[in-house]
Write an enzyme that holds these catalytic residues in place. Structure first.
Site, PDB file in Angstrom:
ATOM      1  N   TYR A  17       0.818  -1.219   0.000  1.00  9.46           N
ATOM      2  CA  TYR A  17       0.000   0.000   0.000  1.00  9.46           C
ATOM      3  C   TYR A  17       0.853   1.272   0.000  1.00  9.46           C
ATOM      4  CZ  TYR A  17      -4.145  -2.842   0.621  1.00  9.46           C
ATOM      5  OH  TYR A  17      -5.153  -3.747   0.435  1.00  9.46           O
ATOM      6  N   TYR A 144     -11.766  -7.716   7.008  1.00 11.48           N
ATOM      7  CA  TYR A 144     -10.628  -7.762   6.078  1.00 11.48           C
ATOM      8  C   TYR A 144     -10.335  -9.225   5.750  1.00 11.48           C
ATOM      9  CZ  TYR A 144      -6.164  -7.483   3.821  1.00 11.48           C
ATOM     10  OH  TYR A 144      -5.170  -7.629   2.890  1.00 11.48           O
ATOM     11  N   ASP A 245     -12.542 -17.130   8.753  1.00 12.24           N
ATOM     12  CA  ASP A 245     -11.221 -16.690   8.312  1.00 12.24           C
ATOM     13  C   ASP A 245     -10.375 -16.469   9.566  1.00 12.24           C
ATOM     14  OD1 ASP A 245      -8.980 -15.311   7.544  1.00 12.24           O
ATOM     15  OD2 ASP A 245     -10.017 -13.876   6.253  1.00 12.24           O
ATOM     16  N   LYS A 274      -0.869 -16.752   7.746  1.00 14.76           N
ATOM     17  CA  LYS A 274      -0.003 -15.944   8.614  1.00 14.76           C
ATOM     18  C   LYS A 274       0.923 -16.753   9.536  1.00 14.76           C
ATOM     19  CE  LYS A 274      -1.866 -11.431   8.133  1.00 14.76           C
ATOM     20  NZ  LYS A 274      -3.211 -11.072   7.715  1.00 14.76           N
TER      21      LYS A 274
HETATM   22  C1  LIG Z   1      -3.820 -11.024   6.390  1.00 15.42           C
HETATM   23  C2  LIG Z   1      -5.172 -11.562   6.245  1.00 15.42           C
HETATM   24  C3  LIG Z   1      -5.616 -12.107   5.026  1.00 15.42           C
HETATM   25  C4  LIG Z   1      -4.765 -12.103   3.781  1.00 15.42           C
HETATM   26  O1  LIG Z   1      -3.597 -12.838   3.910  1.00 15.42           O
HETATM   27  P1  LIG Z   1      -2.364 -12.569   2.896  1.00 15.42           P
HETATM   28  O2  LIG Z   1      -1.381 -13.617   3.261  1.00 15.42           O
HETATM   29  O3  LIG Z   1      -1.902 -11.171   3.189  1.00 15.42           O
HETATM   30  O4  LIG Z   1      -2.881 -12.701   1.523  1.00 15.42           O
HETATM   31  C5  LIG Z   1      -6.890 -12.639   4.986  1.00 15.42           C
HETATM   32  N1  LIG Z   1      -7.691 -12.628   6.068  1.00 15.42           N
HETATM   33  C6  LIG Z   1      -7.288 -12.119   7.251  1.00 15.42           C
HETATM   34  C7  LIG Z   1      -8.220 -12.172   8.422  1.00 15.42           C
HETATM   35  C8  LIG Z   1      -6.032 -11.561   7.377  1.00 15.42           C
HETATM   36  O5  LIG Z   1      -5.654 -11.023   8.545  1.00 15.42           O
END
Ligand SMILES: *Cc1c(COP(=O)(O)O)cnc(C)c1O
Length: 429
Positions: A17, A144, A245, A274
């Site tokens: 970004y 997100y 997620d 992550k």
């Molecule tokens: C960081 C994140 C993503 C995206 O993961 P990337 O490895 O950056 O593509 C998706 N969902 C959540 C909740 C996140 O924190």
């Protein structure tokens, strides 16, 4: 790294970004060990970010390093089509064992965003196979889920600038963000907007997708577990799939291994990323139930339609397997609880500062929400001068240190935050 390298970076390399006309300063880092980053200048910074939720065991953990070194010498990569290998099998066996019971079929991918794309495709193929045209996803505002198009289509419409992509992004359904707080009272009225959307569009919705308990990059908000129990019930009643997620929340960050455990529920599809490799390699996983997997597989396509080139990369799988072994000792529970207690005690004074709207803490996550946006470049410079690495954005100064952080290191981080919020120069008013 010399001045020339830095100038090249600013002129030619995008960072997350960033702008190519007004680049923000970047700090050249030479190495990272334990909870410390060492800049090329020799300055040492206590890391309060875990490289965006990832480096939960700190940097350079010997067990993860040894697993990776052994793997690099035997099989760093091989295609996953028609071949398999021990690192993938070991990892997936661990993932199936540690996640809630119905989740037993694993899809390995390269990044969190792709794990979300995979989850959304699974939901769409599931309904296709059942002969129903369900194409929409229901989610919360302030969410997100990543930066690729499918993921973006379920991110907060304002933060993700949906207007910019109009006509290109699928149009999904956004319920108001949860207001009942994690440790506050459950307010029945909170559900009204969500329930209305669900009722109005029940035959169109393929899945609900959400970040359980913690809305991360969309605002660092912690909400009431009752939300998850209610949504699980509503999804069951309508046969709608629930996608959790847990890319940010997974692997202990909120004080439970997975945030869904705060509510005692299991999703139909789970996204992980992550911290999966302990912050060493890019890797993600999407898990689903046998029922969903078999429905997809018996559909028109006869298979799940996805297969990245670097799927199941052995080096990343070996790193992830080693990271999960470290979690198996259970030591993280004590570490996260100690971080939580210390963050609560030491961030409380920040709540008194005039420019602070709220301080909140959950597990190894500390958030100071300010009344005005921070001047990121100035604040970053201040933090580096204080010997800490924090990356605030908007009205959020937040900490999510590696679980192995020492009390003295954590104190250094909280002291820097307390000093920062008392200085008007760091806010754009
Ligand atoms: C960081 C994140 C993503 C995206 O993961 P990337 O490895 O950056 O593509 C998706 N969902 C959540 C909740 C996140 O924190």
């Amino acid at each position: 790294m010399n001045a020339d390298d830095l100038a090249f970076d600013q002129r030619h390399i995008w960072h997350p970004y960033t702008s190519m006309t007004t680049p923000l300063p970047v700090y050249p880092v030479a190495r990272a060990e334990g909870c410390e980053l060492t800049l090329t200048s020799g300055e040492r910074l206590v890391d309060g970010m875990s490289s965006w939720w990832a480096a939960i065991h700190g940097y350079g953990h010997p067990q993860i390093g040894a697993a990776m070194k052994a793997q690099i010498d035997t099989l760093p990569h091989v295609m996953f089509g028609g071949l398999t290998h021990a690192p993938a099998v070991d990892l997936c066996r661990k993932l199936v064992a540690m996640t809630p019971a119905p989740l037993e079929c694993v899809f390995l991918a390269d990044s969190g965003s792709v794990a979300v794309e995979v989850a959304m495709k699974m939901a769409l193929q599931y309904w296709q196979a059942r002969g129903e045209s369900r194409r929409r996803f229901l989610t919360f505002r302030h969410g997100y889920h990543g930066d690729t198009f499918g993921a973006m289509s379920v991110c907060d419409p304002d933060n993700a600038m949906h207007a910019l992509w109009q006509g290109y992004l699928p149009e999904n359904l956004f319920a108001p963000a949860p207001r009942s707080r994690f440790d506050g009272e459950w307010d029945e009225r909170d559900m009204a907007g969500f329930a209305r959307l669900m009722a109005a569009c029940r035959r169109e919705i393929a899945a609900v997708i959400l970040e359980p308990i913690v809305q991360g990059a969309g605002g660092m908000r912690f909400y009431h577990p009752e939300w998850l129990r209610r949504i699980r019930k509503m999804c069951d009643r309508e046969g709608i799939l629930l996608i959790a997620d847990e890319i940010a929340t997974g692997f202990g960050r909120t004080g439970r291994l997975f945030a869904c455990e705060h509510a005692g529920i299991a999703p139909d599809i789970l996204c992980l990323g992550k911290a999966l490799t302990g912050g060493t390699m890019t890797l993600s996983a999407t898990l689903t139930s046998r029922r969903v997997a078999e429905t997809i597989s018996n559909g028109e396509a006869g298979c799940f339609m996805h297969g990245p080139t670097f799927m199941g990369n052995p080096l990343a799988c070996a790193a992830a397997s080693a990271s999960l072994s470290l979690l198996e000792s259970g030591e993280w529970r004590r570490q996260v609880a100690a971080i939580e207690a210390q963050l609560r005690a030491e961030l409380a004074p920040a709540g008194e500062a005039g420019r602070v709207a709220e301080v909140r803490v959950l597990g190894a996550i500390g958030v100071v929400e300010t009344t005005h946006p921070v001047n990121m470049a100035a604040l970053q410079r201040f933090f580096v001068a204080q010997g800490v690495w924090l990356r605030p954005f908007g009205r959020l100064i937040y900490l999510m240190p590696p679980y192995i952080i020492s009390p003295a290191q954590l104190r250094r981080l909280t002291r820097a935050v307390n000093d920062a919020v008392r200085n008007d120069a760091f806010f754009t008013v």
